[in-house]
Write an enzyme that holds these catalytic residues in place. Structure first.
Site, mmCIF file in Angstrom:
data_model
loop_
_atom_site.group_PDB
_atom_site.id
_atom_site.type_symbol
_atom_site.label_atom_id
_atom_site.label_comp_id
_atom_site.label_asym_id
_atom_site.label_seq_id
_atom_site.Cartn_x
_atom_site.Cartn_y
_atom_site.Cartn_z
ATOM 1 N N HIS A 158 0.818 -1.220 0.000
ATOM 2 C CA HIS A 158 0.000 0.000 0.000
ATOM 3 C C HIS A 158 0.854 1.274 0.000
ATOM 4 O O HIS A 158 0.293 2.376 -0.027
ATOM 5 C CB HIS A 158 -0.937 0.024 1.206
ATOM 6 N N HIS A 195 -6.464 -7.240 -0.244
ATOM 7 C CA HIS A 195 -6.592 -5.818 -0.580
ATOM 8 C C HIS A 195 -5.804 -5.503 -1.851
ATOM 9 O O HIS A 195 -4.716 -6.050 -2.064
ATOM 10 C CB HIS A 195 -6.056 -4.946 0.559
#
Length: 338
Positions: A158, A195
């Site tokens: 991320h 994710h």
């Protein structure tokens, strides 16, 4: 299989995790290390410490401005009257082109996307050695190893070029791919975390020398929300070198494997000669985030299909949070990769 880890990666111990307006214990806790290490050893992995390759391979991905911020922000934060024990911003710019302020609070807001990436006194050291573990994993594969497992913690997918977020500070998978590319290889990154790997996508979005592919829970109602749609295909020279395969919440083994076939076909079409697997184990049915429903045997099937590409693999740990099944999930995946 060789595996890489440095004990200094334990030093990052976040005390805050805010979600839905409430504060919880962070799921990205040092306890993950013990469970992941046990799972890797059960699969026959032998751990070694990384070499220190310096900042160069990290700076090949992240901006000097951002790296300076990460190294210094905790000390600066402590000078703020009545500051908290961790760097957690409460204000963010509307655009990356807005003013870059001088204040510690303003810069924290610029470089941290959310409240899940608090910075403590030893966060930088842990993140640095997590990245060095990934770099060593890349070097081992470039030197002839067929598969290497990297216990990178804190995780990285991320993290953008100059942004921390989602428990991530340095993008270990991107650093690995760039290190392999610099060694003359043509890497693809396959992200199987629940994710979307938004930071990885952002780093390579306008490039055609690294393929990025991500299977993940549909972000329309799931973190990271603003990235991960199927329409995001890259831009400029990178058009067609990014593939997102969002999955409905609760997707299980069979549908997941059908989608993985699409991902593997794209990797073959890219002509990759090495694959960086951004190895999230949080797609498991019992993971705390409850995004997908892959079973423990499903991870072995998944890994065997990836190994079926016949390409060297660098398996870089991303998500997968504390649950009774975490160790077994990693063991299952690594056995499939072998």
């Amino acid at each position: 299989m060789k595996a890489v880890f440095d004990d200094r990666q334990r030093l990052h111990d976040p005390q805050h995790y805010m979600a839905n307006g409430k504060t919880y214990p962070s799921p990205e806790a040092p306890e993950r290390i013990a469970r992941l290490m046990a799972g890797a050893q059960a699969a026959g992995c032998q751990f070694q410490a990384p070499q220190d390759a310096g900042l160069g391979p990290i700076a090949a991905i992240h901006s000097a401005e951002y790296l300076y911020f990460l190294q210094n922000i905790y000390t600066r934060w402590q000078r703020i009257p009545d500051s908290g024990p961790e760097v957690i911003p409460n204000i963010h710019p509307a655009s990356r082109h807005d003013n870059y302020p001088s204040s510690a609070l303003g810069q924290a807001g610029y470089h941290q996307t959310d409240t899940s990436c608090p910075i403590g006194a030893q966060t930088w050291e842990a993140a640095y050695w997590s990245a060095q573990s990934a770099i060593t994993g890349a070097d081992l594969v470039a030197g002839g190893e067929r598969a290497v497992y990297v216990l990178s913690r804190p995780p990285g997918h991320h993290a953008f070029r100059d942004l921390a977020g989602g428990f991530c500070f340095l993008n270990n998978s991107a650093i690995t791919a760039e290190r392999l590319r610099a060694r003359g290889l043509r890497p693809a990154i396959l992200d199987v975390d629940v994710h979307h790997g938004n930071g990885t996508q952002g780093i390579f979005y306008d490039r055609d020398d690294v393929l990025t592919v991500s299977l993940h829970a549909d972000p329309d109602r799931f973190y990271p929300f603003f990235w991960g749609g199927a329409q995001e295909r890259g831009q400029g020279r990178g058009m067609g070198c990014n593939l997102n395969l969002p999955l409905a919440r609760g997707t299980g083994d069979d549908a997941y494997m059908r989608t993985l076939d699409t991902a593997l076909a794209r990797i073959r079409a890219f002509g990759a000669d090495v694959v960086v697997v951004a190895l999230g184990l949080d797609a498991h049915i019992d993971d705390p985030f409850k995004g997908l429903a892959v079973t423990t045997p499903g991870f072995q099937t998944m890994a065997a299909a990836i190994a079926g590409l016949g390409l060297p693999l660098v398996l870089v740990q991303e998500g997968g949070y504390v649950s009774d099944a975490l160790s077994a999930n990693l063991t299952s995946f690594l056995k499939g990769a072998l």
